[in-house]
Design an enzyme around this catalytic site. Sequence first.
Site, PDB file in Angstrom:
ATOM      1  N   THR A 231      29.855  89.150  54.810  1.00  0.00           N
ATOM      2  CA  THR A 231      30.888  90.246  54.707  1.00  0.00           C
ATOM      3  C   THR A 231      31.989  90.415  55.946  1.00  0.00           C
ATOM      4  O   THR A 231      31.653  89.331  56.833  1.00  0.00           O
ATOM      5  CB  THR A 231      30.281  91.788  54.892  1.00  0.00           C
ATOM      6  OG1 THR A 231      29.800  91.814  56.111  1.00  0.00           O
ATOM      7  CG2 THR A 231      29.333  92.085  53.856  1.00  0.00           C
TER       8      THR A 231
ATOM      9  N   LYS B 145      32.243  87.325  61.488  1.00  0.00           N
ATOM     10  CA  LYS B 145      32.663  86.873  63.137  1.00  0.00           C
ATOM     11  C   LYS B 145      32.740  88.349  63.603  1.00  0.00           C
ATOM     12  O   LYS B 145      32.687  88.347  65.036  1.00  0.00           O
ATOM     13  CB  LYS B 145      33.961  86.362  63.062  1.00  0.00           C
ATOM     14  CG  LYS B 145      34.124  85.028  62.543  1.00  0.00           C
ATOM     15  CD  LYS B 145      35.701  84.422  62.392  1.00  0.00           C
ATOM     16  CE  LYS B 145      36.464  84.958  61.536  1.00  0.00           C
ATOM     17  NZ  LYS B 145      35.977  84.503  60.050  1.00  0.00           N
TER      18      LYS B 145
ATOM     19  N   VAL C 114      32.750  79.482  62.820  1.00  0.00           N
ATOM     20  CA  VAL C 114      34.036  78.813  63.355  1.00  0.00           C
ATOM     21  C   VAL C 114      33.790  77.279  62.894  1.00  0.00           C
ATOM     22  O   VAL C 114      32.923  76.571  62.981  1.00  0.00           O
ATOM     23  CB  VAL C 114      33.977  78.644  65.062  1.00  0.00           C
ATOM     24  CG1 VAL C 114      35.211  77.614  65.278  1.00  0.00           C
ATOM     25  CG2 VAL C 114      33.941  79.996  65.564  1.00  0.00           C
TER      26      VAL C 114
ATOM     27  N   ALA D  82      33.561  76.602  59.501  1.00  0.00           N
ATOM     28  CA  ALA D  82      32.713  76.674  58.238  1.00  0.00           C
ATOM     29  C   ALA D  82      31.662  75.643  58.172  1.00  0.00           C
ATOM     30  O   ALA D  82      30.783  75.881  59.286  1.00  0.00           O
ATOM     31  CB  ALA D  82      33.673  76.150  57.321  1.00  0.00           C
TER      32      ALA D  82
ATOM     33  N   LEU E  13      31.867  72.482  59.727  1.00  0.00           N
ATOM     34  CA  LEU E  13      32.048  71.524  60.855  1.00  0.00           C
ATOM     35  C   LEU E  13      30.959  72.222  61.807  1.00  0.00           C
ATOM     36  O   LEU E  13      30.893  73.270  62.371  1.00  0.00           O
ATOM     37  CB  LEU E  13      33.374  71.582  61.270  1.00  0.00           C
ATOM     38  CG  LEU E  13      34.539  70.819  60.441  1.00  0.00           C
ATOM     39  CD1 LEU E  13      35.738  71.281  61.071  1.00  0.00           C
ATOM     40  CD2 LEU E  13      34.155  69.512  60.268  1.00  0.00           C
TER      41      LEU E  13
ATOM     42  N   GLU F  63      41.798  85.848  54.876  1.00  0.00           N
ATOM     43  CA  GLU F  63      40.635  86.704  54.973  1.00  0.00           C
ATOM     44  C   GLU F  63      40.848  87.925  53.846  1.00  0.00           C
ATOM     45  O   GLU F  63      41.959  88.017  53.450  1.00  0.00           O
ATOM     46  CB  GLU F  63      40.706  87.216  56.429  1.00  0.00           C
ATOM     47  CG  GLU F  63      40.567  86.427  57.394  1.00  0.00           C
ATOM     48  CD  GLU F  63      39.118  85.896  57.458  1.00  0.00           C
ATOM     49  OE1 GLU F  63      38.071  86.966  57.607  1.00  0.00           O
ATOM     50  OE2 GLU F  63      38.648  84.720  57.204  1.00  0.00           O
TER      51      GLU F  63
ATOM     52  N   LYS G 204      37.584  83.680  66.487  1.00  0.00           N
ATOM     53  CA  LYS G 204      36.866  82.478  66.370  1.00  0.00           C
ATOM     54  C   LYS G 204      37.040  81.865  67.886  1.00  0.00           C
ATOM     55  O   LYS G 204      35.993  81.217  68.535  1.00  0.00           O
ATOM     56  CB  LYS G 204      37.762  81.409  65.531  1.00  0.00           C
ATOM     57  CG  LYS G 204      37.489  81.674  64.053  1.00  0.00           C
ATOM     58  CD  LYS G 204      38.234  80.853  63.256  1.00  0.00           C
ATOM     59  CE  LYS G 204      38.102  81.229  61.807  1.00  0.00           C
ATOM     60  NZ  LYS G 204      39.018  80.538  60.913  1.00  0.00           N
TER      61      LYS G 204
END
Length: 874
Positions: free
Chosen positions: A602, A626, A656, A658, A660, A716, A731
């Site tokens: 969520t 986040k 931050v 995804a 990576l 988003e 982020k």
Amino acid sequence: LLRSESNRNGPDGNNVPTSAIVSACGGMTDELVSVVTTSILDPAEAEKKMQATAKRQIDILLELVPGKPELTDPVIANIRNDADGVLAMLTAVKLMRGVPPQMLELVAGLGEVWSAQTLAAYLQFAGEPCEWLDARDILIVPETDGGLGEKGQAIDTIVPLWDETSALLQGWWEKKFGTSGGAKAPFVIITGFVCSTSSGRPTTLKRSGSDYSATIFAKLLGASSVTMWKNVNGVYTADPRRVPDAFSIPQLTFDEAMELAYFGGQVLHPSAMIPCIEGRIPVLVKNVFNPSHPGTRVYGRGDAWLRWDDQDDPIDPVMPVKALTSIEKIALVTLSGASFLGTHGVARRMMEALSSVSVNVILTSQGSSEHSITVAVDESQADIAAQSIEQAFSVELSRDSEIRVKCRKACSILAVIGEGMKNTTNISGRFFSALGKAKCNIVAIAQGSSERNISAVVDREDLSRALRAAHAGFTLSKVIVSVGIIGAGKVGTQLMDQLASFQLRTEAKNEKIPALIELRGLSLEVRAVCDVDKMLLAEHGLPYNNILTGSDKVCNLEQLFAGLPKTKGAEDDIRLVDTDMTAFEEFLDTKRIPHKIIVDCTASEEVADMYEGWLKRGINVISPNKKMGAGSLERYRRVMEIKRDSEVMWFYDSTVGAQLPIISMLHDVLQTGDSISLVEGSLSGTFGYILDKLERNPEMKFSEAFVGAQAADLLEPDPREDLTGQDTARKALILARELGLELELQDVQVESIVPAGFGSATTPESWEELLAMLRSSTDDLVAAKMKESKDKGEVLRYISKIDVKAGTVTVGLRSVSRESTFGTLREYETVVQVVSERYTPTTPLVLRGAGAGSMVTASGVFATMLRLSRRLGS
């Protein structure tokens, strides 16, 4: 089965005499005992039970041997004579108001006597040469006090009088078969469980004694092997009722088997191994309903100085533990007191006190100082054990108020057993680590000097979870992880699809890639999924075949539930109910599965508030949300403190970039001793996509590119988070906190490209309102900035900057060189570059790749879940 055994074991293919030791029919012994105990208060009812029990056995006989009165009539007469004899004794029971143990043993053993005659009649009916042997006439044991004992209990062994028994057996054999066999080797059906004392009184080998009867007669007859026919495929690595992934063990030594039996494994009785050890006779444990299965072979000794020349049981260094076993109902009785420090004889007096009231000590845990001594006893003996110790130390208890005798009930013992544990390091560590990760509190521990057994006492309610965790910890089964997903939107739906695809692929077991092979022992059960209104709860996990959609649609829980297969009698296995986060948490935190993970898909502040409670409860959390990492600094500190002080995990790598590994990269740099001074990054997939489109399509408007970003699944849930820069600011703040900057979100300097205060954009009606606002106020503004940048030969990018030395975080539009790291970005690429002592401004550390969208975000969550699951199972 008997004929195949006879054929297989004979030399040169010839048949050999084969014996079968039989138990009573299922429930028959309990029925016979009930006849006697009922007669104390109600002789008439006892008589009815006796007649019904006898009739049951006769009906079985007549069903097996129809139309052969010459075979059945003698057996029926014997059964009725036995029943009449019991009824005659019941009058004495009524008058005595009690049952003498000798009488109880006599009656309880009739089930085996009747079974032997029934089977012998059937074999004769089938044309096989057969005789039945009443062990009460042959098997002689010393005088005993009587009593049946509890089923499966490891009580003192009753040792036969071997010389007398052997002589009687030899005489019986010569009388029945002579000194030479006939054309067909005979079958001998022998009554299990029963025997007689040297004075001729019928008695028993106590509960579970039929196994012991088998091995006694195997030794007497010089058998080549003993096969224990059970209803399971041998001896299992654990109780399959508690550990579904348990499997049969191909081979055990007698020492391992006796350890298993003593600590609760009821497949073999402890006494049963002794004659076969003395006679070096292999014991096979096989399934009567699956005779082709090899089962378990028990042979050989464990200690080097006891090993036999012909045993072949190489120890597997990868799996040093053969099995786990448990005793469910035990109690701990502890004697403690500071005045006992250095006092001699405390342990001796305690054990003598327990022995005086016939309390069997299962396990002892003692400190070297004798300051406290704890014993584990059967729970039914807990009170009398405590009382006997209090009496033995009554003087000390009256003088010293610090001396205590404490009794702790509702406990269980579990033990790991295996010859490979000897001289193998870290067995205890793996055992206790597995229990700790499963949040099972260890109350007491003990290890035998043989090094083939380590025992731990846990609360009874934790037993199943502890067994599963330890079983998986020694790679005896899959690592099962209970997964709960909050948020069935785009990321949640993609995650379920990827989970289903992974599980179905690994179940195929045909992967040859090393990275995938190591995941074969992992089972991820999605037990709960919820959205704002509904939650789907699956007791044994959602069926992956039914949740694998392969589409880009958002999951609808009601539709998913309607499409699931409904199994008769298992209506409550999968339920769709209204969302209740407390009930969700309780359901996920099952005792059945040691390891749990909640995935927060969520963007909810309220869900982030629940992390502390989950972590304190031992539930691991993975969050692409986040709101925790960039939320209140005080709440963030509390969660990080919980994480540091326990083994429970909170992972937020996918917040931050995804999939990576940006956060893990920062950890690696810092943990290897480097000092980071600057981090810059293009962290917004939305702005990366829009600015790239505008650069390559000069006539395109910002609002048009924004619509394209929405179609590309980059926005988003609330698009204002993208436009105001708040999503990017979060982020950047998460990364800043990783670098030691203790900042709040309001400390981040953010450049928004839309005016503040515009309305909600989460409904279709307001989407058009938002686009209209972008056309009127943002299109021209961004176009002007794009032209200004282009005139300088540069490109426009939305960049975050974390200046560690200055302690600042800024987010906004910046004009950069086309040849720079940021200038070469395309579409929704994410890039981060790090400047440190090792990585200079001219040669920074750069990480680049797709970092936005529900698919790669779900992939990042899933990758984190796999890493966490491997850690939980290690």
